[in-house]
Write a protein that holds these residues in place. Sequence first.
Motif, PDB file in Angstrom:
ATOM      1  N   THR A  65       0.867  -1.185   0.000  1.00  0.00           N
ATOM      2  CA  THR A  65       0.000   0.000   0.000  1.00  0.00           C
ATOM      3  C   THR A  65       0.903   1.235   0.000  1.00  0.00           C
ATOM      4  N   ILE A  66       0.587   2.210  -0.856  1.00  0.00           N
ATOM      5  CA  ILE A  66       1.406   3.415  -0.991  1.00  0.00           C
ATOM      6  C   ILE A  66       0.509   4.643  -1.041  1.00  0.00           C
ATOM      7  N   ASP A  67       1.118   5.793  -0.813  1.00  0.00           N
ATOM      8  CA  ASP A  67       0.348   7.048  -0.824  1.00  0.00           C
ATOM      9  C   ASP A  67       0.390   7.724  -2.193  1.00  0.00           C
ATOM     10  N   VAL A  75      -0.016   0.254 -12.721  1.00  0.00           N
ATOM     11  CA  VAL A  75       0.376  -1.095 -13.130  1.00  0.00           C
ATOM     12  C   VAL A  75       1.884  -1.139 -13.411  1.00  0.00           C
ATOM     13  N   GLU A  76       2.380  -0.104 -14.084  1.00  0.00           N
ATOM     14  CA  GLU A  76       3.821  -0.029 -14.334  1.00  0.00           C
ATOM     15  C   GLU A  76       4.597   0.110 -13.026  1.00  0.00           C
ATOM     16  N   PHE A  77       4.052   0.882 -12.116  1.00  0.00           N
ATOM     17  CA  PHE A  77       4.713   1.089 -10.829  1.00  0.00           C
ATOM     18  C   PHE A  77       4.783  -0.225 -10.041  1.00  0.00           C
ATOM     19  N   MET A  99      -0.991  -4.189  -5.327  1.00  0.00           N
ATOM     20  CA  MET A  99      -0.735  -2.837  -4.831  1.00  0.00           C
ATOM     21  C   MET A  99      -2.023  -2.019  -4.770  1.00  0.00           C
ATOM     22  N   TRP A 100      -2.099  -1.151  -3.746  1.00  0.00           N
ATOM     23  CA  TRP A 100      -3.206  -0.195  -3.634  1.00  0.00           C
ATOM     24  C   TRP A 100      -2.625   1.187  -3.377  1.00  0.00           C
ATOM     25  N   SER A 101      -3.000   2.137  -4.231  1.00  0.00           N
ATOM     26  CA  SER A 101      -2.500   3.502  -4.124  1.00  0.00           C
ATOM     27  C   SER A 101      -3.612   4.405  -3.601  1.00  0.00           C
ATOM     28  N   ALA A 109      -3.697  -2.364  -8.372  1.00  0.00           N
ATOM     29  CA  ALA A 109      -3.003  -2.987  -9.500  1.00  0.00           C
ATOM     30  C   ALA A 109      -2.485  -4.345  -9.063  1.00  0.00           C
ATOM     31  N   ILE A 110      -2.521  -5.294  -9.984  1.00  0.00           N
ATOM     32  CA  ILE A 110      -1.915  -6.607  -9.765  1.00  0.00           C
ATOM     33  C   ILE A 110      -0.910  -6.828 -10.882  1.00  0.00           C
TER      34      ILE A 110
END
Length: 293
Positions: A65-67, A75-77, A99-101, A109-110
């Motif tokens: 999880t990111i801010d 998706v690229e990240f 990931m969850w932004s 994104a997966i």
Amino acid sequence: MKRILLILLIITMVTASVSAAVDIPKIEPYVNDFAGLLTPEEELQLNILADTIEVNTTFEIAIVTIDGTRGQNRVEFANEIGDLNGVGKKDLDNGVVVMWSTGDDFGGAIATGRGSESFLTDATVGIIGRDSRSYFDKGEYAAAFNYILTELNKEIINHQTVPIEVTTGKDIGDDVLWIIFGFVGVFIFIIVVSISLADDDSKPNKGYYRDQVYKRHGKWYNPEADRSYKTAAAASAALALMSDSDDNNDDDDDGSSSSGSGSSDSDDDSSSSGSFSGGSFGGGSFGGGGAGF
């Protein structure tokens, strides 16, 4: 002048690459809650689930999880996170980053490693992500990640090679033994009948030579009958040996089953601790596969 411009261009490109790499967070197995969306208990439960999946399938799944994505496509990240941190086994490239932004490029994104793109396709992980979106929208982040891990595990198990079950021991041993008994019984019967027909209690006729016949246990036999006699004795001995061997196998089966039950109890005790030991990723690589949701 051209040479100076070329050097400046190279320096700019290298600087941009280093800056992009610096922006990619360093992660560890398995849950990396940089946005602070999970409680310690929820994080532990997800770690244990991801660890169990790796033990059973060798797949490494990272939760991040990111801010924000620093202006990049999420998706690229997620792919860059997996690639730079080596999520997945090195020779298998079987890593997955979920990931969850919460900031720029808001959403999930997966990303999938190179070795799993054939069955964890963009469409497949996209469906899994979209089905979990209702949990994210309600702020139930632990339930959302739990759902994604569970569905990914199902897809992985369905596409891994299922070992062929080989039946051994008493499952087929009894049937085979009866077949062998049948063949041996028929064989002995034929030999006994042959010996009986060839048997003659009286002395041989005068036309026989002494080297053509000989006396055994009070009866006269010719060489062919003697070979049959020896074969019958050998068959009987083999039959007795087989019976002893089957009894020994029964004893071994009983012993192994009792020892197996003891080890099962110790395994249950050791697995109930509810702890997570951590570790490191295996060095897998990512090729850009995945989907946003």
